[in-house]
Design a protein around this motif. Structure first.
Motif, mmCIF file in Angstrom:
data_model
loop_
_atom_site.group_PDB
_atom_site.id
_atom_site.type_symbol
_atom_site.label_atom_id
_atom_site.label_comp_id
_atom_site.label_asym_id
_atom_site.label_seq_id
_atom_site.Cartn_x
_atom_site.Cartn_y
_atom_site.Cartn_z
ATOM 1 N N GLY A 182 49.667 41.693 20.426
ATOM 2 C CA GLY A 182 48.529 41.113 20.533
ATOM 3 C C GLY A 182 48.227 39.925 21.740
ATOM 4 N N ALA A 183 47.506 38.998 21.456
ATOM 5 C CA ALA A 183 47.225 38.131 22.638
ATOM 6 C C ALA A 183 47.035 36.767 21.987
ATOM 7 C CB ALA A 183 46.104 38.697 23.649
ATOM 8 N N GLU A 184 46.902 35.758 22.818
ATOM 9 C CA GLU A 184 46.778 34.449 22.681
ATOM 10 C C GLU A 184 45.545 34.019 23.483
ATOM 11 O OE1 GLU A 184 50.233 32.255 23.285
ATOM 12 O OE2 GLU A 184 51.061 32.845 21.368
ATOM 13 N N TYR A 185 44.326 33.716 22.583
ATOM 14 C CA TYR A 185 43.218 32.909 23.484
ATOM 15 C C TYR A 185 43.494 31.775 24.123
ATOM 16 C CZ TYR A 185 40.075 36.277 20.696
ATOM 17 O OH TYR A 185 39.283 37.380 20.474
ATOM 18 N N SER A 186 42.801 31.578 25.135
ATOM 19 C CA SER A 186 42.593 30.479 25.843
ATOM 20 C C SER A 186 41.804 29.354 24.826
ATOM 21 C CB SER A 186 41.784 30.488 27.128
ATOM 22 O OG SER A 186 42.438 31.445 28.347
ATOM 23 N N ASP A 187 42.164 28.014 24.924
ATOM 24 C CA ASP A 187 41.541 27.013 24.071
ATOM 25 C C ASP A 187 39.973 26.992 24.470
ATOM 26 O OD1 ASP A 187 43.802 26.227 23.337
ATOM 27 O OD2 ASP A 187 44.151 24.673 24.726
ATOM 28 N N ARG A 188 39.483 27.661 25.692
ATOM 29 C CA ARG A 188 38.239 27.700 25.881
ATOM 30 C C ARG A 188 37.683 28.972 26.024
ATOM 31 N NH1 ARG A 188 35.090 22.543 25.331
ATOM 32 N NH2 ARG A 188 36.739 20.978 25.411
ATOM 33 N N THR A 189 36.339 29.352 25.721
ATOM 34 C CA THR A 189 35.651 30.563 25.976
ATOM 35 C C THR A 189 35.469 30.671 27.465
ATOM 36 O OG1 THR A 189 33.379 29.853 25.395
ATOM 37 C CG2 THR A 189 34.902 30.910 23.734
ATOM 38 N N ALA A 190 34.640 31.590 27.721
ATOM 39 C CA ALA A 190 34.233 31.895 29.229
ATOM 40 C C ALA A 190 32.918 30.746 29.521
ATOM 41 C CB ALA A 190 33.781 33.342 29.399
#
Length: 477
Positions: free
Chosen positions: A344-352
């Motif tokens: 899987g992956a870990e999202y950044s704290d902020r979106t684009a």
């Protein structure tokens, strides 16, 4: 009869022939002494000649022993110096495929039918100054972008018994399936789950530095890897930062006997720094993304993307990962293997758009189970974390029909995570049955036939089914 004996017999015969005359006119003592001197001189010349021949033979033997040895075992041209400090072998690999789709449920695209050059390797590998290894290989396959791509370009140090330190472009040892050469895998393609997790930080043409250790029953490997050198698609022209990945593998053979062997392994990868797709306008806003997905067990034609039924892309990530375990066993002509992975992956704290990320980090899973049997009695051996290929005992043309192998594989990969927002488009759970028949004509040539029955359960509730068939002509040395 020796020359010395011949001379003595000849002299005696001459004396006997002359005996009537000698009886009438006996030779003087001076004549007898002269004849003895001549015989002694001939003996000296003979001894000198034998010494000269022995010295010349020894010199020739020494010269031959000092010359490099050239062999062509299995068709591979190899040159090794007499002291074995230098070694060079020419290597080649050609995998030529033809495949077609047999239709399926809810598959409306015009699928690819036709030929594809899956691999076309040419290179050289060996060692220099005893403890240093090297490999330089190019891939000329047309489905790699039309031009030659670097497949491998690395050096290694083997001066510490059991250990190898390697740096350059390579294929790291990662997962059971991917650790096995593409010349020796039982199916035309590795299982989708293996290709997905290997693609995070492994696979071929990968820039890396690593260390491996292998003993009589264990194998361990650790690498720091970067991006693949053959990444020429998408936004490659504007790629900014390369990946940084930490990758490792360990395997242990818990059973080794004359009848076969068995072992377990674990593999893991952590993408600590995803590749940035564009130069950030301000610090911390680089676009990072990763895609998970693979073809359903076959790649058909030079444009082999039309059968990619399941695929998801995760944007704005901080990292990605995969971890899992594998099992391999062979007993005489039977073999079996299985692998399972979470990834899987870990999202950044902020979106684009710089909004706060509210979705859960996406996580997926997949596995495969496979088995096979060599009908002609040869073996596919488990070799501490990887498989060796089948070598026919009676090749075609040498009073035999080669080696024949049947194999089957069931694989599954689940690319749906509703909590992470992965539940639209091509997100789905894909299952594949792969049936294979392999004919090993000789150690250099193999023909393969694979049939894949694929079913994908899309997140929107629609099922997509597809049948694929392909054949391969393989040549390697």
């Amino acid at each position: 009869m020796s020359l010395k004996s011949t001379l003595l017999v000849g002299a005696a015969a001459a004396i006997l022939a002359a005996s009537p005359a000698m009886a009438q006119n006996a030779p003087s003592q001076a004549q007898i002494d002269a004849l003895a001197a001549q015989i002694q001189a001939l003996q000296g010349q003979l001894t000198s000649l034998k010494d000269s021949v022995a010295k010349e033979s020894a010199a020739n033997k020494k010269t031959l022993e000092a010359m490099p040895k050239v062999t062509a075992d299995g068709g591979r041209i190899r040159v090794v110096t007499a002291d074995k400090a230098f070694d060079a072998a020419i290597r080649a690999r050609v995998h030529m495929d033809y495949g077609f789709g047999n239709g399926g449920k809810n598959f409306t695209a015009d699928g690819t039918d036709g030929f594809g050059v899956r691999r076309a390797f040419l290179g050289v590998a060996g060692k220099v100054f005893t403890d240093w290894t090297y490999e330089v290989t190019a891939n000329f396959a047309s489905n790699r972008g039309g031009g030659a791509q670097i497949q491998a370009a690395n050096i290694g140090y083997t001066g510490i018994p059991g250990w190898t330190i390697v740096a350059g472009v390579m294929q790291p040892k990662f997962t059971l399936d991917d650790s096995t050469s593409s010349n020796d895998i039982a199916f035309m393609e590795r299982a989708p789950i293996g290709n997905v997790v290997v693609g995070i930080g492994g696979s071929d043409s990968r820039t890396a530095v690593g260390v491996t250790n292998k003993g009589t029953s264990h194998f361990v490997a650790a690498y720091v890897t970067g991006s693949a050198t053959n990444n020429v698609s998408g936004a490659a022209a504007t790629d900014f930062d390369d990946q940084v990945n930490l990758l490792g593998r360990a395997a242990y053979a818990f059973w080794q006997a004359n009848e076969g062997s068995a072992g377990i392994g674990v593999s893991g990868v952590y993408q600590a720094s995803p590749q940035a797709l564009s130069r950030p306008q301000t610090a911390g806003t680089a676009i990072t993304t990763i895609s998970f997905g693979d073809r359903p067990g076959l790649r058909i034609g030079s444009r082999d993307t039309s059968y990619r039924l399941t695929n998801v892309t995760v944007n704005q990530i901080d990292s990605a990962y995969a971890y899992g375990a594998d099992l391999g066993v062979n007993f005489k002509s039977f073999w079996a293997a299985a692998e399972y992975y979470n990834f899987g992956a870990e999202y950044s704290d902020r979106t684009a758009t710089n909004a706060v990320q509210t979705l859960a980090d996406p996580e997926f899973s997949g596995y495969y189970v496979s088995a096979g049997y060599v009908l002609t009695g040869e073996r596919r051996n488990y070799n501490i974390g990887e498989w060796t290929g089948v070598k026919p005992s009676w090749p075609v043309g040498q009073n035999g029909f080669g080696a024949w192998e049947v194999a089957a594989r069931y694989s599954q990969i689940d690319l749906i995570d509703r909590a992470a927002g992965i539940n639209t488009g091509t997100a789905g759970k894909e299952t594949n049955w792969t049936l294979g028949l392999n004919w090993y004509v000789n150690p250099a040539i193999r023909f393969m036939v694979n049939h894949v029955i694929s079913k994908t359960e899309r997140a929107n509730g629609q099922d997509v089914e597809l049948d694929l068939t392909a054949v391969r002509m393989q040549f390697q040395f």
